[in-house]
Each structure stands twice: as structure tokens, then as C-alpha cells.
Design an enzyme around this catalytic site. Structure first.
Site, PDB file in Angstrom:
ATOM      1  N   GLY A  64       0.825  -1.200   0.000  1.00 34.76           N
ATOM      2  CA  GLY A  64       0.000   0.000   0.000  1.00 34.76           C
ATOM      3  C   GLY A  64       0.858   1.248   0.000  1.00 34.76           C
ATOM      4  O   GLY A  64       2.010   1.229  -0.435  1.00 34.76           O
ATOM      5  N   CYS A  65       0.298   2.329   0.511  1.00 35.52           N
ATOM      6  CA  CYS A  65       0.998   3.613   0.567  1.00 35.52           C
ATOM      7  C   CYS A  65       2.346   3.440   1.264  1.00 35.52           C
ATOM      8  O   CYS A  65       2.412   3.003   2.412  1.00 35.52           O
ATOM      9  CB  CYS A  65       0.143   4.622   1.312  1.00 35.52           C
ATOM     10  SG  CYS A  65       0.959   6.199   1.617  1.00 35.52           S
ATOM     11  N   PHE A  66       3.418   3.775   0.570  1.00 35.19           N
ATOM     12  CA  PHE A  66       4.744   3.474   1.120  1.00 35.19           C
ATOM     13  C   PHE A  66       5.136   4.316   2.314  1.00 35.19           C
ATOM     14  O   PHE A  66       6.045   3.960   3.055  1.00 35.19           O
ATOM     15  CB  PHE A  66       5.834   3.462   0.055  1.00 35.19           C
ATOM     16  CG  PHE A  66       5.940   4.630  -0.886  1.00 35.19           C
ATOM     17  CD1 PHE A  66       5.558   5.913  -0.570  1.00 35.19           C
ATOM     18  CD2 PHE A  66       6.468   4.410  -2.159  1.00 35.19           C
ATOM     19  CE1 PHE A  66       5.694   6.968  -1.458  1.00 35.19           C
ATOM     20  CE2 PHE A  66       6.615   5.459  -3.064  1.00 35.19           C
ATOM     21  CZ  PHE A  66       6.224   6.744  -2.704  1.00 35.19           C
TER      22      PHE A  66
END
Length: 164
Positions: free
Chosen positions: A15-17
Site C-alpha cells: 500500500g501507501c509506502f
């Protein structure tokens, strides 16, 4: 810190890093993290290009770690805990192939451990749905723009969903 030659590398997409990087930064034995992109077809992609979904890249965290302090299996545990591995191409409100759940393996040993860990997680009953995490050979890591690096440490974490 351990001599550089004894350090190893692991790469995870969850997902969002921003939040995933912070989860790994908290693990003792992790000596460096960097966020970027892997698994696509465009060389040196930018964040806006990856966000179109047309490059094929996943947002990833590349973790450099001391295997004398932390095992690859412990990093896999952090990976499973940091996201929902049962949702294809999405984490929370973030939707797109760049948010897919993927383990990029650098060695045959990592591949074997990743596959065993995935099977254990699938059989554990922790998740109600099947795990959709892909396990793929690591390719070129394209480092994201500097403003993405250690984003939570610099700006706080209100903008990104994580599970830790």
C-alpha cells in the site's frame, strides 16, 4: 552498525509506502529504508507517472537490514502486520495497482521463506479472505522523490492508512 558486506536487502509493497516505511523503520536491526517503485515497465518512473496506474510499478519499501539482529522472517511478520494482504490493488482508501500487496525477493532463500510465511498466514485464520500477495523476483528499485523518503518522520502520519 554492522559492516556493509553483512547487510541484506528486502523489498515489500503493502500500500501507501509512507506508513509501510515507518513500520519497518521501527524494527531493531533495520539500518536503512528507502521508498520507491518496483515491478513496472517504465524506467525511472516519477510518482505522478506511477499514480496513473499505467507503469505497472508498485509502491515499495526497500529495507536494508542486519541479519545478525533481525531475521527475514521477522521482516515478513512486519509486512503482514502493516497492511491487509487480502485486498487486491487496494489498501484502505488507496486504490490502484501501485498499492498491491507484493513481496519482491532477492534470493532463492527469501523466496522460500516468503512462500512458507504466506502459506502459514493463509492457514492461520487471521484473515477471513484468502491472501492475494504476489511473490515476485526483485527487479530494479527506482527510488522515489526525496519528499517521499521518511515522510512520517518529517511530516507526521495523518495522510496515510497503516495498520501497526
Amino acid at each position: 552498525m554492522a559492516p556493509e558486506k553483512s547487510l541484506e536487502r528486502a523489498t515489500f509493497g503493502a500500500g501507501c509506502f509512507w506508513g509501510v516505511e515507518e513500520a519497518f523503520r521501527r524494527v531493531p536491526g533495520v539500518v536503512e529504508t528507502a521508498v520507491g517503485f518496483m515491478g513496472g515497465t517504465v524506467e525511472n518512473p516519477t510518482y505522478p507517472e506511477v499514480c496513473t496506474g499505467r507503469t505497472g510499478h508498485a509502491e515499495v519499501v526497500q529495507v536494508t537490514y542486519d541479519p545478525g539482529t533481525v531475521s527475514y522472517r521477522a521482516l515478513l511478520d512486519t509486512f503482514w502486520d502493516a497492511h491487509d494482504p487480502t485486498t487486491p490493488n487496494r489498501q484502505g482508501p488507496d486504490i490502484g495497482t501501485q498499492y498491491r500487496s507484493v513481496i519482491f525477493v532477492h534470493t532463492p532463500e527469501q523466496e522460500a521463506e516468503a512462500r512458507a510465511s504466506k502459506e502459514e498466514m493463509d492457514q492461520s485464520g487471521k484473515f477471513r479472505r484468502p491472501i492475494v500477495t504476489a511473490i515476485e523476483p526483485a527487479g530494479t528499485f527506482w527510488r522515489a522523490e526525496e519528499y517521499h523518503q521518511q515522510y512520517f518522520a518529517k511530516r507526521g502520519g495523518g495522510q496515510c492508512r497503516t495498520v501497526w
